[in-house]
Design an enzyme around this catalytic site. Structure first.
Site, short mmCIF file in Angstrom:
data_model
loop_
_atom_site.label_atom_id
_atom_site.label_comp_id
_atom_site.label_asym_id
_atom_site.label_seq_id
_atom_site.Cartn_x
_atom_site.Cartn_y
_atom_site.Cartn_z
N SER A 609 0.76 -1.28 -0.09
CA SER A 609 0.02 -0.14 0.09
C SER A 609 0.80 1.24 0.02
CB SER A 609 -0.81 0.05 1.20
OG SER A 609 -1.48 1.26 1.38
N TYR A 622 -2.49 -0.91 10.39
CA TYR A 622 -2.40 -1.22 8.76
C TYR A 622 -1.27 -0.49 8.12
CZ TYR A 622 -4.00 -1.05 4.01
OH TYR A 622 -4.22 -1.54 2.55
#
Ligand SMILES: [Zn+2]
Length: 741
Positions: A609, A622
């Site tokens: 990501s 995350y």
């Protein structure tokens, strides 16, 4: 009529009689609605629907029909014949070539006046080129190379088939006397000759001598039936096959089939365990020039053959029907080993020495039988591998082709079983086999095949294929021809992706195998990436379904929306790392074993990501997990070199189709960015709103879609980026903060 008195006395009562070996599928209420070519299509489909009658892609049908000539407006006789490369079961009207009958028949005098004519001469091949001058109504379909087997039969309808039961007679040492014994005067016998004008004219003259004949048995090849009535032609074909099959059944050797059982079958558990061990090894060995895909068959009938006393001897005799061995090669590799030990290392060394002998034999076969103008030697590796205790592993350039190879070798075994029951099996003469395998017209057929897709020979596991990026990646890779194992925690979602792939690209052709190996271009499996046995299970199933593994794509990921203070629960923290980092590690660890055994170039693509390098408030777990995943990519690239490349895509803000953006997260984000919205708006509309906002933040002002990630995944998996490993490719529309450094 000897052998089958009923055919003469009650030609139309076949339907009511007992046919135990073939399926009678003709329905007058269907057929009588149809005319001309449509009736030929119907008849062809009914013949093709029963694999007992002919193999996939094998056999051909024809009708001589009156048509209106588009040029003169006059009625003309037209020979409609199945086009080269088509399949009877699935043929439609456009699967047939059409030729002016008087023109094709006029080729006879041209052939007879050609110097140096005869079977396997250049004259024969030149005649094939002449069909272009006979085409009716500009029909572009190339006619079958069996066209002369239809043209010169003085009946309107001809069905030419390759039924195992009839080939069993045609592949027996005493084939001619068996033909007389079983069929009497109803069926003409012709010894093996390569299809062409010579055999076409021979059949024509034999029919003149035997006007009562209803069909022909073609040595080492198959049969034809004929009639001026299409239904009778169909029924005669069924009757010929039924008679052959009944005769074989009367002589069935029961437990003594193939000389009886030499080896005790391994338990299913041992079989699977050993298959999983040797499949990647074997694939690596067979894929030196081009990768191949497997179909495994370990059902009772296959085990009976590989475990028998006679299996080895019969396999060495080679297959008999030219249609068979073009796929299966003249003979399979029959591995000599004793399965009683169930020892993988013993089997591997038996496989290695078997393969090297096979390749040497193939080279010798080529050197010995080649002609001055033969095409260069093809891949010397076997396409069929028979292993006592385990069964058969058939190979092809893709799943469809390997199923076809498997189907054809099943046919070959059935032929051997029948021939050995009624007589002694006889393989095809090796020079004849070679001349077919390297025949210029067969070569031309191969060249007419559509070009291979970029990932046609690849087997790719996509983790998280049930939705979002995973689903888009599965579609994208399937479009390039890859076989896709759709794995997801949500098995139902994975199934949907697999079904869509199959619906788009088709199941493929060829009918063989049982269990997981009997599949199309995609399968669906449930997978919990955090659970090692679950991951190992997915990879084992992949091997059993396709025989190897070329790439693993990981798109599974999890994001727990934090509370107002930006925190998540500790167990959620653990779960975030378990899925986003540890799961990928477990997968890499398990896949590495297979990649090592397979010893072929392979690839992993992970999804990290943009958050991995952009520190910000609110998604601590995350972001930290994705940073770890980024570094995992580099570590794995180092560890898994030189064969396995490991790369990642780094998406940002892919909102569409993502399970990571449920409505409440979208709402939270809209509030966070001060974007106005109506509570009554649908989740989809709210997502679009958020996506539009994110788009404005990118340098390219574009919203990021799952398809954009899929494109990058495809590039990283493919050979296009074969020199790139250990890298993370941002697919984020251009985020200044996300620039890698
Ligand atoms: Zn044929």
């Amino acid at each position: 009529m000897k052998g089958s008195p009923n055919l003469h006395s009650h030609p139309m009562s076949l339907e009511r009689r007992h046919l135990s070996h073939v399926k009678y599928l003709w329905r007058d209420e269907e057929a009588n609605k149809l005319h001309g070519l449509d009736r030929l299509v119907y008849r062809s489909n009914m013949l093709g629907a029963d694999l007992t009658l002919t193999n996939t892609g094998g056999g051909n049908t024809s009708s001589k029909l009156t048509e209106r000539d588009p040029l003169t407006g006059q009625d003309v006789e037209v020979l409609w014949i199945k086009a080269s490369g088509g399949d009877l079961r699935t043929a439609k009207g456009d699967g047939f070539a059409s030729l002016y009958l008087d023109k094709v028949r006029a080729m006879k005098s041209r052939y007879l006046s050609s110097a140096g004519r005869g079977p396997k001469t250049e004259v024969e091949d030149q005649m094939y080129a002449m069909y272009g001058h006979c085409v009716f109504n500009l029909n572009p379909r190339a006619c079958s190379i069996d066209t002369p087997l239809h043209t010169f039969v003085p009946y309107r309808h001809v069905d030419h088939l390759h039924p195992n039961a009839v080939i069993a007679i045609a592949a027996s040492v005493n084939q001619e006397s068996l033909c007389r014994k079983i069929y009497g005067d109803d069926v003409i016998y012709v010894s093996w000759q390569r299809p062409g004008f010579d055999i076409g004219l021979l059949i024509e003259s034999l029919i003149k001598e035997n006007p009562k004949a209803k069909g022909v048995l073609l040595g080492h090849h198959g049969m034809s039936s004929w009639s001026n009535n299409d239904k009778t032609c169909y029924e005669t074909a069924l009757e010929m096959i039924e008679q052959a099959a009944s005769y074989i059944e009367e002589h069935d050797r029961g437990l003594q089939t193939f000389g009886g059982q030499k080896h005790t079958p391994l338990s299913e558990h041992d079989r699977k365990r050993m298959l999983v061990e040797i499949l990647p090894f074997l694939r690596g060995q067979l894929s030196v020039t081009k990768s191949v895909v497997a179909t495994v068959q370990d059902d009772e009938s296959m085990l009976r053959f590989v475990n028998s006393y006679d299996g080895f001897r019969l396999a060495q005799l080679g297959t008999s029907c030219p249609d068979h061995f073009l796929r299966t090669k003249i003979k399979p590799l029959f591995v000599e080993w004793d399965p009683a030990s169930a020892d993988v290392e013993t089997l591997k060394s038996a496989l290695s020495s078997g393969l090297s002998t096979y390749r040497k034999d193939y080279q010798q076969y080529y050197d010995r039988y080649r002609r001055r103008d033969s095409p260069p030697m093809r891949d010397p590796n076997p396409t069929v591998v028979l292993i006592p205790g385990l069964g058969m592993i058939a190979w092809g350039k893709n799943k469809s082709e390997s199923r076809m190879t498997a189907e054809f070798y099943n046919g070959a075994i059935e032929v051997m079983r029948g021939a050995e029951a009624i007589d002694d099996y006889e393989g095809m003469d090796p020079q004849e086999a070679f001349d077919i395998e390297y025949w210029s017209l067969e070569e031309a057929k191969l060249r007419r095949m559509p070009a291979e897709k970029e990932l046609e020979r690849q087997i790719i596991v996509v983790i998280g294929a049930g939705n979002g990026i995973g689903r888009a990646a599965a579609d994208r890779l399937a479009k390039e021809g890859a076989h896709i194992v759709c794995a997801d925690l949500n098995e139902g979602a994975a199934k949907q992706t697999a079904q869509e792939i199959i619906a788009t690209y088709g199941e493929g052709i060829g009918v063989a195998g049982t269990g997981i190996s009997n599949c199309g271009p995609a399968i669906a499996l449930s997978c919990d990436i955090t659970d090692r046995p679950s991951v190992a299970g997915v990879l084992e199933s992949t091997l059993l379904a396709y025989g190897g593994l070329d790439a693993v794509v990981v798109t599974a990921g999890v994001f727990f929306p934090p509370d107002k203070s930006g925190r998540i629960e500790d167990h959620q923290w653990d779960r975030t790392f378990a899925i986003n980092v540890t799961g990928t590690y477990i997968l890499a660890d398990e896949a590495r074993e297979i990649f090592t055994r397979q010893n072929l170039p392979a690839s992993m693509v992970i999804t990290t990501s943009a958050n991995a390098i952009v520190a910000k408030k609110g998604s601590l777990a995350y972001d930290a997990s994705k940073a770890a995943a980024n570094h995992l990519v580099r570590e794995l690239a180092v560890e898994m070199s030189p064969f396995v490349r490991v790369n990642a895509v780094a998406p940002a803000t892919v909102v569409k189709g993502s399970t990571m953006f449920p409505r409440d997260r979208v709402v939270a984000s809209l509030i966070k960015y001060g974007i106005s919205f109506d509570e009554k708006e649908s989740a989809e509309d709210l997502r679009d709103k958020l996506a539009a906002f994110y788009a404005q933040r990118t340098l390219t002002r574009s919203s990021i879609e799952p398809e954009d990630q899929a494109e990058a995944i495809f590039l990283l998996v493919s050979k296009r980026l074969s020199k790139t490993t250990g890298h993370i490719l941002p697919v984020d529309g251009g985020l200044q903060d996300g620039f890698l450094r």
